[in-house]
Structure formats: C-alpha cells, structure tokens
Design an enzyme around this catalytic site. Structure first.
Site, PDB file in Angstrom:
ATOM      1  N   LYS A 102       3.585   6.526   3.997  1.00  0.00           N
ATOM      2  CA  LYS A 102       2.945   5.223   4.163  1.00  0.00           C
ATOM      3  C   LYS A 102       2.792   4.840   5.627  1.00  0.00           C
ATOM      4  CE  LYS A 102       5.540   3.687   0.082  1.00  0.00           C
ATOM      5  NZ  LYS A 102       6.477   2.660  -0.435  1.00  0.00           N
ATOM      6  N   ARG A 149      13.826  -2.617  -8.985  1.00  0.00           N
ATOM      7  CA  ARG A 149      12.371  -2.454  -9.075  1.00  0.00           C
ATOM      8  C   ARG A 149      11.962  -2.361 -10.537  1.00  0.00           C
ATOM      9  NH1 ARG A 149      10.446  -0.376  -4.244  1.00  0.00           N
ATOM     10  NH2 ARG A 149       8.416  -1.062  -4.994  1.00  0.00           N
ATOM     11  N   PRO A 197       0.826  -1.213   0.000  1.00  0.00           N
ATOM     12  CA  PRO A 197       0.000   0.000   0.000  1.00  0.00           C
ATOM     13  C   PRO A 197       0.858   1.260   0.000  1.00  0.00           C
ATOM     14  CG  PRO A 197      -0.796  -1.587   1.611  1.00  0.00           C
ATOM     15  CD  PRO A 197       0.513  -2.107   1.109  1.00  0.00           C
ATOM     16  N   GLU A 198       0.453   2.240  -0.789  1.00  0.00           N
ATOM     17  CA  GLU A 198       1.174   3.505  -0.864  1.00  0.00           C
ATOM     18  C   GLU A 198       0.292   4.600  -0.269  1.00  0.00           C
ATOM     19  OE1 GLU A 198       2.950   4.017  -4.781  1.00  0.00           O
ATOM     20  OE2 GLU A 198       3.074   1.842  -5.031  1.00  0.00           O
TER      21      GLU A 198
END
Length: 342
Positions: free
Chosen positions: A61, A325, A2-3
């Site tokens: 976050k 990433r 989750p961001e």
C-alpha cells in the site's frame, strides 16, 4: 483504506503524468499531513523544490516518487488521501475526450465502464482554485501542452490519516527492485519493514507460506500483517479467504502448505481482477490520479455483503470480528474451525 489495487492504479497514473517533471514550487495549506517529515514543513519544501520525479513506485500500500537527487517523496493515502494531477497534457486530453481507458491496467481490449460522471472537479485552468480538503500542492515546471494555469499535483485528504514526506533511499535487503514501477534496488529508509506483495515477482512465496504456518494467529490476521506479505487489507483478505474456501479464524499453524499456497494464489488473483477494474471504490474518496473511480465493488463476493446470499452456494453470508476487524464469510463454503465454534 485503499489496498494494493487502488494504490497501484494511482501509481500508474502518477508515473504517466509526473515522470520527468520538475517541482517548481510547493504550497502547504495544512502542515498536518507532513507530521512525519524530518525537519517539518520547511524541510519538505526545501527538499522538493527544484527536484525532478524519475518514476512512481509501489510496494504493498506504500507509494513513492523517486527524485533525481536519490531521495524520494513517500505517500501513504490513509483512509481518504487522494493524489490528483491537474493540467498536464495527459490529464487535459483525458478530460476533453472523457476516455478513462488509460486509468486501467487490465486487458486493453476489455470493455470499459464510462467513469466520466465520477470525476472530481478539475481546477487545471485556474491555478488559484482550491479543491475542498486540499492540503499540499506541488506546482510543476511548465512544458509544452500544459494547461494555461499550469500543472499541479494535489494532496487532497479529508481525514488526514495518511501523509507525505521526503526521505532518503537505501538498498533493498535482497538486491531486487524495491517495488512495482522501477528496476532500481532501492527503497525508502522508513519503508524497509514492509514486506513484498503478492503481485511482486520477487516475493519469496515459500518463505511467506512458512511464516504463516509457523504462527498460531488467525489466518485473516496473518494476511493483514504487512510484515509478512503487504498490500492486503480487509477487503481482499475476505475476498481471498472466500475464494480459497478458508475461514478467517483458522490458525496459520493448522493450514497445510498446499492450502496456504492456494490461499495466497486466490488472494493474488482477486487483486489482479480488482486492478483490471481500477480498484474498489465505495465513494468519491477512492479515485485514481485522474479523479476516476474503480468499479470492482460490483464484483465483490463477500465484503460488505453480510446477510446476502453466497454467490457460490446460496447460503446467507455471516459477519463476525477477528482481531478487531470485521470478517464476512459463508458458513457453508468456509467452515469455522472446531475450537472456534460456539
């Protein structure tokens, strides 16, 4: 993971359900999410029992629930953490009506998506019910309107990369509010290394631009650095870079001040749109405090769309790896820097 939009959606739900509620009892079904608690599980129970939540606050976050003794319950959702409220009057009303409009922070007059079918099972009527992967349960002191079985806050976490801890609060370095949800200039002692986020009105944007432009790292890596600006993860980094027409491999030092500022503005705008849609949910792990999923995934321009057409120019989107990433980009809209070309 989750961001910012997903965590902010959770924060808003927790503030709505928990502010002013006291923790009557704590049940720990698995102590692993408390691994960062000083003093261990016993200290966690002792510091929470009898305490009252005064707000729900977020920076980037990171999420925390200030307590009436000056400490705070800090939560990080990790890859799969969920903070779910059951049995409060607000949760019961939402469940009975099927109305999920309260789960969103955008335009109250905008069309809503019916999320009823995405809700996780709610065990509010049975205080002994245990959802799968339930790790910690906080029983709230009863008030009028609670479910017969009582009201609870559950930490449900399948992979357990996140966790909970009670920690002391310290003054913010700049004297401004610690984060969204409270005007108090306080922040948990172990969150002080986290920078302000793009939706924080107290963010020093010129300082962020300067930090990014004085670095030779790839700009996508800089966006993901929570010590420069917080709240951005892989999803919104890719979306912001596409919106600003910047390739993720470009070095921060190669960006002009206007381009850097445009990138920050574009990323912030994407997160605001995601927030209005309840965040980005790809599966049942990404839900708010009421168990409802967000629908911004339908609006993503590049993330998860490698091999599909660019929504802007029609070119096929490509994927590569930057700093370990994945990075999805449009080869026509986001030109790779010359030093990175094959």
């Amino acid at each position: 993971m989750p961001e910012l939009p997903e965590v902010e959606t959770v924060r808003a739900g927790l503030a709505r359900h928990l502010t002013g509620r006291m923790v009557e009892r704590v049940e720990i079904f698995d102590p692993r999410p408390l691994r960062r608690q000083e003093g261990g599980a016993d200290a966690f129970v002792q510091r929470l029992t009898g305490r009252t939540f005064t707000a729900a606050v977020r920076r980037g976050k990171f999420l925390w629930l200030p307590l009436d003794d000056g400490a705070a319950l800090v939560a990080h959702l990790g890859m799969s953490g969920q903070l779910l409220v059951h049995g409060t009057p607000g949760a019961l009303a939402a469940r009975e009506s099927g109305d999920d409009a309260h789960a969103f922070l955008g335009d109250p007059d905008a069309p809503r998506v019916d999320l009823t079918a995405t809700r996780a099972p709610l065990p509010a009527e049975d205080p002994d019910a245990r959802p799968r992967h339930l790790r910690v349960r906080l029983h709230l002191s009863p008030i009028a309107g609670d479910a017969p079985g009582g009201a609870v806050l559950d930490l449900v976490d399948q992979r357990m990369f996140g966790g909970l801890r009670v920690t002391d609060m310290v003054p913010t370095a700049d004297g401004a509010p610690g984060g969204a949800g409270s005007l108090a200039p306080l922040i948990p002692a172990d969150v002080t290394h986290i920078a302000r986020d793009l939706l924080d009105p107290h963010l020093d944007r010129p300082a962020v631009v300067a930090k990014m432009r004085h670095s030779n790292r790839a700009v996508k890596t800089l966006l993901l650095d929570q010590g420069i600006v917080s709240g951005i993860g892989n999803i919104y980094a890719d979306e912001g870079l596409w919106a600003a027409r910047v390739h993720g491999l470009r070095r921060g030092s190669a960006l002009g001040p206007r381009v850097t500022a445009r990138l920050l503005d574009a990323t912030g705008e994407v997160m605001e749109r995601a927030l209005a849609a309840g965040g980005t949910s790809f599966d049942a792990l990404y839900v708010d405090a009421d168990g409802a999923a967000g629908f911004f995934a339908r609006s993503l321009a590049v993330y998860g769309r490698a091999g599909q057409e660019c929504r802007r120019c029609g070119a096929l989107l490509r994927a590569e790896t930057i700093g370990g990433r994945s990075h999805v980009f449009c080869p026509r809209c986001q030109t790779r820097p010359r030093s990175a070309r094959a």
